[in-house]
Scaffold this active site. Structure first.
Site, PDB file in Angstrom:
ATOM      1  N   GLU A   1      -4.342   4.254   6.032  1.00  0.00           N
ATOM      2  CA  GLU A   1      -4.666   3.343   4.928  1.00  0.00           C
ATOM      3  C   GLU A   1      -3.336   2.855   4.481  1.00  0.00           C
ATOM      4  O   GLU A   1      -3.215   1.530   3.926  1.00  0.00           O
ATOM      5  CB  GLU A   1      -5.071   4.229   3.728  1.00  0.00           C
ATOM      6  CG  GLU A   1      -4.212   5.220   2.958  1.00  0.00           C
ATOM      7  CD  GLU A   1      -3.865   6.397   3.618  1.00  0.00           C
ATOM      8  OE1 GLU A   1      -3.281   7.024   3.021  1.00  0.00           O
ATOM      9  OE2 GLU A   1      -4.503   6.518   4.696  1.00  0.00           O
ATOM     10  N   ASP A   2      -2.216   3.590   4.696  1.00  0.00           N
ATOM     11  CA  ASP A   2      -0.978   2.975   4.489  1.00  0.00           C
ATOM     12  C   ASP A   2      -0.536   2.022   5.314  1.00  0.00           C
ATOM     13  O   ASP A   2       0.196   0.934   4.951  1.00  0.00           O
ATOM     14  CB  ASP A   2       0.315   4.004   4.491  1.00  0.00           C
ATOM     15  CG  ASP A   2       0.057   5.051   5.524  1.00  0.00           C
ATOM     16  OD1 ASP A   2      -0.867   4.720   6.578  1.00  0.00           O
ATOM     17  OD2 ASP A   2       0.954   6.017   5.779  1.00  0.00           O
TER      18      ASP A   2
ATOM     19  N   ARG B   1     -10.714 -21.468  -7.971  1.00  0.00           N
ATOM     20  CA  ARG B   1      -9.201 -21.920  -7.960  1.00  0.00           C
ATOM     21  C   ARG B   1      -8.710 -23.013  -8.534  1.00  0.00           C
ATOM     22  O   ARG B   1      -9.475 -23.911  -8.322  1.00  0.00           O
ATOM     23  CB  ARG B   1      -8.831 -21.729  -6.361  1.00  0.00           C
ATOM     24  CG  ARG B   1      -9.177 -20.359  -5.755  1.00  0.00           C
ATOM     25  CD  ARG B   1      -9.211 -20.548  -4.248  1.00  0.00           C
ATOM     26  NE  ARG B   1      -9.490 -19.175  -3.512  1.00  0.00           N
ATOM     27  CZ  ARG B   1     -10.745 -19.002  -3.477  1.00  0.00           C
ATOM     28  NH1 ARG B   1     -11.921 -19.699  -3.811  1.00  0.00           N
ATOM     29  NH2 ARG B   1     -11.164 -17.729  -2.898  1.00  0.00           N
TER      30      ARG B   1
ATOM     31  N   ASP C   1       2.051  10.631  -2.672  1.00  0.00           N
ATOM     32  CA  ASP C   1       1.182  11.489  -1.971  1.00  0.00           C
ATOM     33  C   ASP C   1       1.704  12.860  -2.996  1.00  0.00           C
ATOM     34  O   ASP C   1       2.556  12.850  -3.511  1.00  0.00           O
ATOM     35  CB  ASP C   1       1.737  11.845  -0.916  1.00  0.00           C
ATOM     36  CG  ASP C   1       0.984  10.827   0.119  1.00  0.00           C
ATOM     37  OD1 ASP C   1      -0.055  10.171  -0.170  1.00  0.00           O
ATOM     38  OD2 ASP C   1       1.739  10.439   1.251  1.00  0.00           O
ATOM     39  N   GLU C   2       0.990  13.892  -2.833  1.00  0.00           N
ATOM     40  CA  GLU C   2       1.038  14.903  -3.911  1.00  0.00           C
ATOM     41  C   GLU C   2       2.172  15.766  -3.684  1.00  0.00           C
ATOM     42  O   GLU C   2       2.776  16.561  -4.449  1.00  0.00           O
ATOM     43  CB  GLU C   2      -0.488  15.738  -3.816  1.00  0.00           C
ATOM     44  CG  GLU C   2      -0.563  16.112  -2.525  1.00  0.00           C
ATOM     45  CD  GLU C   2      -1.951  17.141  -2.440  1.00  0.00           C
ATOM     46  OE1 GLU C   2      -2.327  17.243  -3.572  1.00  0.00           O
ATOM     47  OE2 GLU C   2      -2.174  17.862  -1.134  1.00  0.00           O
ATOM     48  N   ASP C   3       2.789  15.594  -2.448  1.00  0.00           N
ATOM     49  CA  ASP C   3       3.606  16.649  -1.777  1.00  0.00           C
ATOM     50  C   ASP C   3       5.049  15.807  -1.779  1.00  0.00           C
ATOM     51  O   ASP C   3       6.079  16.287  -1.069  1.00  0.00           O
ATOM     52  CB  ASP C   3       3.479  17.238  -0.861  1.00  0.00           C
ATOM     53  CG  ASP C   3       2.943  16.284   0.531  1.00  0.00           C
ATOM     54  OD1 ASP C   3       2.923  15.154  -0.155  1.00  0.00           O
ATOM     55  OD2 ASP C   3       2.585  16.767   1.729  1.00  0.00           O
TER      56      ASP C   3
END
Length: 759
Positions: free
Chosen positions: A647-648, A435, A559-561
Site C-alpha cells: 500500500e505504501d 470542475r 506504523d505502530e513500531d
C-alpha cells in the site's frame, strides 16, 4: 429687408423638409413600393455577379458559393446535416434523462457497454475505447444502473469505402430495447463521409445521442451536448503513453527551424486548396514546408507540374528530425478538418499553427486552446510566417509548456481521451459539483481533480503556490495498528507520547486492524491531544481511506513500531509545509529496471538515490486519501488487501503520477543495525535492506517483512502498478533536506534540532 430675411428663412425650411422627406419618408415610400410589388416580378440584385463582364478571370458563381474543393453549397450541406441529425437542436436539458444518473448522487454516473455480437468486427481503436471504459471506475455490467450507454458496434469509421465500415447500423440499433431514440447514449466517431466531399454523414441517425467525434465542424457542433475529440491513429497507446519532448524550462525556447510541415497534398477534392498552397511559404532555411503527391494508387495519373520537384524536396528532410527541432508546426486540414499532425505537434512541444477553418477543437468546452496553439486562417496563409516571427520568446516558452501539460493530461493515451470525454459529460450532469476552467487548464489536469472532494482550489495541495496560500499549521497523525495491545511497554505506547508532544499535532487517530477488538479508551495513556480509535476492517488499504475525522490538511502516516523523536516529527512537518503536494518522510526506497528480466525491480539499499518514501513515517496531504480510494481502480486496492503489502508503494505511485516529481527525504538517524534481533519487530520503513532479504541460516525472524516472499511480493507489486498506469511514474532523486547546521562542527547549543545529532 425684413421681408427678404423672411423669404430666405422659409426657403431654408423648405430645403430641410425636402431632404428629410428624401432620406426618411422617401425610403419608406420605396419600401412600400417594394412590398407592394407583384409576386411574379423578380427583383434583380445589384451588382449582377453572373455577368462575366464584372468578374473577368474570376471563378464561376457556383465556385464562389461552394468554397474550396467542395461540390455542394453551404445550404445543401446544412440540409444534408439536418437530414442525418434530426435532433440538431439537442441540449442536455432537452435530450438527456438526468433521473437515470441522480439516483445514487454522483456515484450514479455509470456507463454500460452493449455486448458485442458474435463475429462482430471491431477495429483496434474502438477495442481500446471499449477497454478504457471497461477498466474505468464508471463501468457497470448492469444496464439498470447505467446513466450512459455506449454501443458495442464499431462506429469509428463511417467512410463507406473503408474496410472498417459497418453497414445497416440504423436497423441494428433500432432493435436495441434501450436505444430510446439515442437518449443517454454516447456515440464515438473518428471518420465520417466519403469521397469526394467527406461531409458529416455517419450513415445512420444518431437521434438524441451525444456525439464524441473527431473533425467536428463548428456549424454542426451542439454546444454543451456533443464532445469534440482528437483524431488519433490505431497505434495510439492504450495507457500511459510517451512523455512530452520538452525539457523543463528549456532555454532558449526557440529551435533550429521556425516553422515546419511535412505531409501529403491532395491534387483534387476537398482539402486540396490549403495543402497545394503550402509551397509558397517554404524557404528551405528557417521555414520548411514540404508536401508530396506520391500517395494513393493513381497519383501519377493526376500529378501536376510541381509533383516531381516537390517529391525531391520532400525526401531531403526527416520528419522526426523536423519535429524535434521546430518551434512552430503547421497543422493544415486534410480531407477532414482534423489531422494526426495535431497530437504529434502537442507531444513534440512544437506549437501547433492551425489552418482548418471551422474546426471545433478537441475538448473545447473545457480547454483554453488560445494558451497552447495559434489559430490561423486558410485564406491568409501568406501571413503565417510574419505572425509566428512576431511571437516573443517568453510567449513561445509559455505556449510550449502548455502543449506539454495538455498532452500529458488529456491526449497521451486512449485512456485519457476516453476518460476526459466521460468526465466532461459527468460535469454536465452534475453541474452543481463540477470542475472550473482553472482546474481543467492547470497542472495536474482535470482528471486528477475530483470535484466530489471539493470545488474550491484552496483545498487541493497543487494549487497553493499559484494561489499564494500556505497549508495549515497542524497535522493529524494516523497510526496503523495490527498487533493486539498486551503491554504498556509496546512500541505504540512510546510512539503516542512522542507524537502527542509535537506542538503541531492536532489529533491522533489509531486505525485498528488487529484481529482482536480494540481495547477500551482507559487502556490508552492520557495525552494532550484528542485520541480516536477507528476500525480498519482488517484491510491494508484502509489506512488510506477517506476519514471524516481528519480535520487538518496534513496527515502523518505511522506504523505502530516506528521509532522517531518529537524533533524529527516537527522538522519533517515544517519541510512538508514547503512541499505540500509531495510525500515527505524518512524511510527511502528505490526502483530500477532489470534488463535481464525485462521487468522493474525494487530495492531498499542505503544509497544516495531514491524514488519512494515509505508511508510508515511520512507526511502527505489528506486529498491523496480521497484520490487513493476514488481514482485508483478496485483491482489495485484488492491486490493490496490480498497480499497485505504494497500500500505504501501504491501511494507513492499515485502521488508521483499527480506531481511528476519525486518524494522528499529528510534527515534520518542511522541508529539501526544491519540485522535486528529475533525479538525486535520492525517495519521495513525503518530498517535496512537485510530486513527485507532472507535471514542468515540459524536466524529466526517472525516478522512478515523478514520473509523472502514479502520482498518478492513488493517487486511484483511494482510491476503490476506500472502496468496499470501504463508507464513508470516514480521519479529518482538525490535530494535530501537536513536541519540548518546539521552535522556541522559547531556548538550543539546553536542548533534547533539537537536530538537529531545524537545516535
Amino acid at each position: 429687408m425684413q421681408a427678404r430675411k423672411k423669404y430666405v428663412l422659409l426657403g431654408l425650411c423648405a430645403c430641410c423638409w425636402l431632404l428629410l422627406f428624401y432620406w426618411g419618408g422617401g425610403v419608406q415610400v420605396r419600401l412600400f413600393k417594394l412590398l407592394g410589388r407583384p409576386r411574379g416580378e423578380v427583383v434583380r440584385p445589384w451588382p449582377n455577379w453572373t455577368d462575366r463582364a464584372f468578374l473577368p478571370g474570376y471563378a464561376q458563381l457556383e465556385e464562389l458559393q461552394t468554397g474550396p474543393g467542395s461540390a455542394e453549397s453551404p445550404h445543401q450541406r446544412h440540409q444534408a446535416w439536418t437530414g442525418i441529425y434530426k435532433e440538431s437542436r439537442c441540449r442536455m436539458e432537452t435530450c438527456f434523462d438526468f433521473t437515470r444518473c441522480r439516483r445514487r448522487g454522483r456515484d450514479g454516473f455509470r456507463v454500460y457497454v452493449y455486448p458485442s455480437e458474435k463475429g462482430e468486427r471491431v477495429s483496434e481503436s474502438y477495442r481500446k475505447i471499449l477497454m478504457s471504459i471497461g477498466e474505468s471506475r464508471y463501468y457497470t455490467t448492469d444496464p439498470r444502473e447505467a446513466c450512459l450507454f455506449v454501443l458495442g458496434i464499431d462506429t469509428l469509421d463511417r467512410d463507406q469505402l473503408s474496410g472498417q465500415f459497418v453497414p445497416n447500423l440504423d436497423d441494428r440499433i433500432k432493435g436495441y430495447p434501450l436505444w430510446n431514440e439515442g437518449r443517454n447514449h454516447l456515440v464515438f466517431n473518428l471518420y465520417s463521409g466519403t469521397w469526394p466531399n467527406y461531409n458529416e454523414d455517419l450513415g445512420f441517425n444518431i437521434g438524441q445521442a451525444i456525439l464524441a467525434k473527431a473533425s467536428l465542424n463548428t456549424e454542426h457542433f451542439r454546444p454543451g451536448f456533443d464532445v469534440s475529440i482528437p483524431l488519433f491513429s490505431k497505434e495510439h497507446p492504450q495507457k500511459g503513453g510517451e512523455r512530452g519532448w520538452l525539457v523543463r524550462n528549456t532555454v532558449p525556447p526557440r529551435r533550429k527551424y521556425l516553422l515546419m510541415f511535412k505531409g501529403k497534398r491532395y491534387l483534387t477534392g476537398i482539402g486540396s486548396d490549403t495543402r497545394n498552397a503550402l509551397h509558397h511559404i517554404h524557404n528551405g532555411k528557417d521555414i520548411v514546408s514540404l508536401t508530396t503527391c506520391r500517395h494513393g494508387k493513381d497519383w501519377e495519373k493526376h500529378k501536376d507540374a510541381r509533383c516531381d520537384h516537390d517529391n525531391l524536396e520532400y525526401e531531403k528532410f526527416d520528419y522526426q528530425e523536423l519535429l524535434h527541432n521546430s518551434t512552430f508546426c503547421l497543422v493544415p486540414r486534410g480531407r477532414r478538418l482534423g489531422s494526426f499532425r495535431f497530437l504529434e505537434s502537442l507531444q513534440a512541444a512544437c506549437i501547433p499553427v492551425l489552418l482548418s477553418n471551422g474546426w471545433e477543437l478537441p475538448f473545447s468546452d473545457v480547454i483554453q486552446w488560445n494558451q497552447a496553439v495559434i489559430e490561423g486562417d486558410e485564406r491568409l496563409l501568406l501571413q503565417v510566417p510574419s505572425t509566428v516571427r512576431a511571437v516573443g520568446n517568453e510567449w513561445v516558452l509559455a505556449l510550449r509548456q502548455r502543449t506539454q501539460m495538455l498532452w500529458e493530461a488529456y491526449f497521451s493515451s486512449v485512456d485519457k481521451i476516453v476518460l476526459t470525454t466521460l468526465e466532461i459529460i459527468k460535469d454536465r450532469v452534475f453541474s452543481h459539483i463540477s470542475r472550473n476552467k482553472y482546474m481543467w487548464n492547470a497542472l495536474p489536469g482535470g482528471l486528477l481533480v475530483l470535484p466530489e472532494y471539493s470545488t474550491h482550489l484552496a483545498h487541493f495541495p497543487f494549487y497553493y503556490l499559484s494561489l499564494g496560500v500556505s497549508p495549515g499549521q497542524e497535522f493529524t497523525a494516523i497510526i496503523h495498528a495490527v498487533s493486539p495491545l498486551v503491554s504498556q511497554s509496546q512500541p505504540i505506547m512510546k510512539l503516542l507520547q512522542v507524537v502527542s508532544k509535537s506542538k503541531y499535532c492536532s489529533q491522533i487517530i489509531i486505525l485498528w486492524n488487529s484481529e482482536k477488538p480494540p481495547p477500551h479508551r482507559s487502556k490508552w495513556p492520557p495525552m494532550p491531544v484528542p485520541l480516536t480509535v477507528t476500525d480498519g476492517r482488517r484491510k491494508t488499504s484502509s489506512r488510506f481511506l477517506p476519514n471524516v475525522a481528519i480535520e487538518t490538511e496534513a496527515v502523518l502516516s505511522l506504523d505502530e513500531d516506528t521509532v522517531l523523536l518529537t524533533s524529527e516529527v516537527n522538522f519533517a512537518f515544517l519541510v512538508w509545509r514547503s512541499f505540500p503536494e509531495r510525500i515527505v518522510g524518512y524511510p527511502p526506497r528505490s526502483h530500477f529496471w532489470d534488463p535481464v528480466k525485462h521487468a522493474w525491480g525494487y530495492t531498499s539499499k542505503w544509497t544516495n538515490e531514491y524514488s519512494i518514501v515509505l508511508t510508515g513515517a511520512a507526511f502527505y496531504h489528506r486529498y491523496y486519501h480521497y484520490l487513493f480510494s476514488h481514482y485508483l481502480p478496485p483491482s489495485l486496492r484488492a491486490l493490496v488487501d490480498r497480499t497485505s503489502n504494497c500500500e505504501d508503494i501504491l501511494m507513492n505511485f499515485l502521488v508521483s503520477s499527480v506531481t511528476h516529481l519525486p518524494p522528499i527525504k529528510v534527515a534520518q538517524r542511522k541508529q539501526y543495525k544491519e540485522l535486528p534481533s529475533p525479538q525486535v519487530r520492525r517495519h521495513p520503513s525503518m530498517v535496512n535492506l537485510t530486513n527485507e532479504l532472507p535471514s542468515p541460516q540459524g536466524t529466526k525472524m517472525s516478522a512478515p517483512w523478514a520473509n523472502p516472499e514479502h520482498f518478492i511480493q513488493r517487486q511484483e507489486c511494482v510491476n503490476s502498478f506500472a502496468r496499470w498506469f501504463g508507464y513508470m511514474p516514480l521519479v529518482h532523486s538525490q535530494f535530501r533536506l537536513d536541519p540548518l547546521l546539521f552535522k556541522d562542527q559547531v556548538s550543539v547549543l546553536r542548533k534547533k534540532y539537537k536530538d537529531l545529532e545524537r545516535a
